[in-house]
Write an enzyme that holds these catalytic residues in place. Structure first.
Site, PDB file in Angstrom:
ATOM      1  N   ASP A 122       0.707  -1.210  -0.018  1.00  0.00           N
ATOM      2  CA  ASP A 122       0.016   0.107   0.088  1.00  0.00           C
ATOM      3  C   ASP A 122       0.679   1.198   0.062  1.00  0.00           C
ATOM      4  OD1 ASP A 122      -2.029  -1.510   0.326  1.00  0.00           O
ATOM      5  OD2 ASP A 122      -2.237  -1.313   2.451  1.00  0.00           O
TER       6      ASP A 122
HETATM    7  N1  URA Z   1      -1.505  -5.840   3.851  1.00  0.00           N
HETATM    8  C1  URA Z   1      -1.892  -4.488   3.882  1.00  0.00           C
HETATM    9  O1  URA Z   1      -2.681  -4.225   4.721  1.00  0.00           O
HETATM   10  N2  URA Z   1      -1.154  -3.686   3.405  1.00  0.00           N
HETATM   11  C2  URA Z   1       0.088  -3.907   2.370  1.00  0.00           C
HETATM   12  O2  URA Z   1       0.612  -2.858   2.036  1.00  0.00           O
HETATM   13  C3  URA Z   1       0.597  -5.198   2.476  1.00  0.00           C
HETATM   14  C4  URA Z   1      -0.298  -6.207   3.307  1.00  0.00           C
END
Ligand code: URA
Length: 261
Positions: free
Chosen positions: A102
């Protein structure tokens, strides 16, 4: 070696794209136009040209990148900064990210021009473990940890998550940890968090659903305020890499990725 594989590994473009180039007559082998992506070539003796320029064979590349928060995992974006902003454009032709983090997640991201490598790491049947370090508002009691370990519903119409591993690192009140908790994500929540319980820990999952770690922790009442991927398979993030830095994987690290698979 196949012509399309050669061009992808020489960073001309991803396998799918180079197939189009070949079919459209943009590629020559020993001065002859070849339109068959599966044509066999000899990478050490044949002369391959793309749009009139000789293509040097680069081989497969594998980068370990320490992703900073604030960058999206994509090649280009009209609004956001992307992880490719850290790489030299020309060198990264044909190189792509393996999975996604993310925008606000930090840590270990792999990049490669090797499609098989990506498939091996990402394919759900392989169950490659990915471990994330988190700070969250909330607490994780024994019952919560059991739910995370056994599988939990995290979204409408979704099946249970696969078994995961959870390890609590620190827990207590926010006021005790405020100096070590990264607080960037806290601006939108209740300002009265001074006496709120907080928890940090490691969650290891084998799937890659969207926002999975955040959603799993939310399902047990924890709001993630910081997330960092620290390992994939047996490969740990090299903590000596500053945020935004990258380097090639070593042979030993490459092997570690697939340990136990
Ligand atoms: N899980 C999440 O919530 N975000 C990420 O970036 C990776 C795994």
């Amino acid at each position: 070696m196949r012509l399309d594989k050669f061009l992808a590994e020489a960073s001309v473009g991803r396998r799918k794209i180079v197939r189009t180039y070949i079919k459209e007559g943009m590629v020559k082998v020993n001065r002859q136009v070849i339109t068959e992506p599966a044509a066999e070539i000899n990478e050490s003796s044949d002369v391959i040209e793309y749009l009139g320029k000789v293509v040097a064979y680069a081989g497969k590349v594998y980068y370990m990148f320490n992703k900073p928060a604030g960058y999206i995992t994509a090649r280009t974006d009209i609004v956001n900064k992307t992880v490719f902003d850290f790489f030299d454009d020309f060198k990264m032709n044909g190189v792509f990210h393996v999975g996604r983090l993310d925008k606000d997640t930090e840590g270990l991201l792999l990049l490669t021009n090797d499609g098989e490598f990506e498939h091996k790491l990402m394919c759900p049947q392989k169950h490659v473990e990915k471990t994330y370090f988190f700070w969250a508002l909330g607490s994780l009691d024994k019952e919560d940890r059991k739910k995370l370990e056994q599988g939990i519903y995290i979204g409408k119409d979704e099946i249970l998550t696969k078994p995961a591993k959870i390890k609590v690192h620190k827990y207590g009140m926010y006021k005790e940890f405020k100096n070590e908790m990264p607080m960037k994500n806290l601006k939108n929540i209740d300002s009265n968090y001074y006496n709120q319980p907080v928890v940090s820990g490691y969650l290891t999952i084998t799937e890659g659903r969207k926002h999975q770690v955040k959603r799993m922790l939310k399902a047990v009442g924890c709001y993630v305020v910081y997330l960092k991927r620290v390992s994939i398979g047996g490969l740990m993030l090299d903590e000596s890499l500053e945020k935004g830095q990258y380097r090639f994987l070593t042979e030993v690290e490459f092997q570690k990725l697939f340990e136990g698979l």
